[in-house]
Design a protein around this motif. Structure first.
Motif, PDB file in Angstrom:
ATOM      1  N   TYR A 139       0.854  -1.183   0.000  1.00  0.00           N
ATOM      2  CA  TYR A 139       0.000   0.000   0.000  1.00  0.00           C
ATOM      3  C   TYR A 139       0.894   1.239   0.000  1.00  0.00           C
ATOM      4  O   TYR A 139       1.852   1.303   0.772  1.00  0.00           O
ATOM      5  N   SER A 140       0.589   2.174  -0.883  1.00  0.00           N
ATOM      6  CA  SER A 140       1.362   3.416  -0.964  1.00  0.00           C
ATOM      7  C   SER A 140       0.424   4.588  -1.207  1.00  0.00           C
ATOM      8  O   SER A 140      -0.662   4.426  -1.773  1.00  0.00           O
ATOM      9  N   ILE A 141       0.879   5.766  -0.784  1.00  0.00           N
ATOM     10  CA  ILE A 141       0.190   7.009  -1.134  1.00  0.00           C
ATOM     11  C   ILE A 141       1.201   7.914  -1.820  1.00  0.00           C
ATOM     12  O   ILE A 141       2.251   8.232  -1.247  1.00  0.00           O
ATOM     13  N   LEU A 142       0.865   8.313  -3.040  1.00  0.00           N
ATOM     14  CA  LEU A 142       1.703   9.215  -3.819  1.00  0.00           C
ATOM     15  C   LEU A 142       1.060  10.597  -3.817  1.00  0.00           C
ATOM     16  O   LEU A 142      -0.107  10.742  -4.193  1.00  0.00           O
ATOM     17  N   ASP A 143       1.819  11.602  -3.366  1.00  0.00           N
ATOM     18  CA  ASP A 143       1.345  12.984  -3.380  1.00  0.00           C
ATOM     19  C   ASP A 143       1.873  13.628  -4.651  1.00  0.00           C
ATOM     20  O   ASP A 143       3.044  13.991  -4.746  1.00  0.00           O
ATOM     21  N   ALA A 144       1.008  13.735  -5.662  1.00  0.00           N
ATOM     22  CA  ALA A 144       1.424  14.261  -6.964  1.00  0.00           C
ATOM     23  C   ALA A 144       1.307  15.781  -7.053  1.00  0.00           C
ATOM     24  O   ALA A 144       1.515  16.367  -8.105  1.00  0.00           O
ATOM     25  N   GLY A 145       0.995  16.422  -5.929  1.00  0.00           N
ATOM     26  CA  GLY A 145       0.921  17.877  -5.889  1.00  0.00           C
ATOM     27  C   GLY A 145      -0.404  18.431  -6.374  1.00  0.00           C
ATOM     28  O   GLY A 145      -1.200  17.739  -7.011  1.00  0.00           O
ATOM     29  N   LYS A 146      -0.661  19.687  -6.038  1.00  0.00           N
ATOM     30  CA  LYS A 146      -1.867  20.413  -6.462  1.00  0.00           C
ATOM     31  C   LYS A 146      -3.154  19.677  -6.107  1.00  0.00           C
ATOM     32  O   LYS A 146      -4.129  19.710  -6.845  1.00  0.00           O
ATOM     33  N   GLY A 147      -3.132  18.940  -4.985  1.00  0.00           N
ATOM     34  CA  GLY A 147      -4.345  18.275  -4.525  1.00  0.00           C
ATOM     35  C   GLY A 147      -4.618  16.932  -5.169  1.00  0.00           C
ATOM     36  O   GLY A 147      -5.712  16.391  -5.026  1.00  0.00           O
ATOM     37  N   THR A 148      -3.646  16.369  -5.866  1.00  0.00           N
ATOM     38  CA  THR A 148      -3.814  15.033  -6.449  1.00  0.00           C
ATOM     39  C   THR A 148      -3.106  14.014  -5.559  1.00  0.00           C
ATOM     40  O   THR A 148      -1.895  14.078  -5.378  1.00  0.00           O
ATOM     41  N   LEU A 149      -3.890  13.113  -4.986  1.00  0.00           N
ATOM     42  CA  LEU A 149      -3.346  12.016  -4.176  1.00  0.00           C
ATOM     43  C   LEU A 149      -3.708  10.707  -4.868  1.00  0.00           C
ATOM     44  O   LEU A 149      -4.844  10.535  -5.301  1.00  0.00           O
ATOM     45  N   VAL A 150      -2.737   9.806  -4.958  1.00  0.00           N
ATOM     46  CA  VAL A 150      -2.985   8.505  -5.567  1.00  0.00           C
ATOM     47  C   VAL A 150      -2.631   7.427  -4.558  1.00  0.00           C
ATOM     48  O   VAL A 150      -1.526   7.421  -4.011  1.00  0.00           O
TER      49      VAL A 150
END
Length: 198
Positions: A139-150
């Protein structure tokens, strides 16, 4: 750690050949970049391929993007008619148990000021739930910036993917409803290739 997601749309009949070529020629280049942590390819069906690279630093991730683009251009460009949709950013959470066979990716668009709160609640609330689902692998959470979380969840069983999707929807509804106003874009499929640093 830094992650890069690339989503490709292509002719479904070319998926197996693309995966074969990447495994033979692309992966050695990606793995040779200093700071390499992991790489995976998921076949999401209907001509959708998702690649996921993890590196120790942003600089290494950016180098992988440059080298991957050059390799794709030279080796498989004719089978990839459209440029990929690329998301990259800091990995805010990463829990690995074993290599997954199936994966589900959930892309959330939220107010950037709520990112830290959402990540914190996911770490204390959702992570303990998902790690106990049957077949949990990662399980991972990627913070792609500008309010995009994956979020990226991996499982050894397909039923784990279905259960995690239900569990995530319930968790968001009960604990994050005011912070996550829109349902996520969900992509899932079979993991065709997993490589990790030795």
């Amino acid at each position: 750690m830094h992650g890069v997601l690339r989503q490709y749309t292509l002719d479904a009949k070319n998926v197996a050949e693309i995966v074969r070529r990447i495994a033979a020629g692309g992966v050695p280049i990606i793995k040779a970049i200093p700071g390499f942590v992991a790489y995976a390819i998921t076949d999401a069906g209907h001509g959708q391929l998702v690649t996921y690279s993890v590196y120790e630093t942003k600089a290494s991730a950016e180098e992988s993007t440059r080298k991957a683009a050059a390799w794709v251009k030279e080796n498989i460009a004719s089978m990839l008619p459209n440029p990929p949709r690329v998301l990259e950013g800091e990995l805010r959470l990463r829990e690995i148990k074993e290599p997954p066979k199936y994966a589900v990716m959930r892309r959330y668009e939220i107010d950037p000021k709520n990112v830290d709160t959402i990540v914190s609640r996911a770490k204390s609330g959702f992570l303990p739930l998902v790690t106990h689902l049957p077949g949990f692998a990662s399980y991972s959470i990627l913070d792609a910036g500008k309010g995009t979380l994956v979020t990226l969840s991996g499982f050894t069983t397909f039923s784990g993917v279905a259960e995690s999707t239900k569990a995530a929807a319930t968790f968001v509804k009960e604990h994050l409803a005011s912070l996550v106003p829109k349902p996520p874009e969900v992509t899932s499929g079979e993991v065709k290739l997993v490589e990790r640093a030795r």
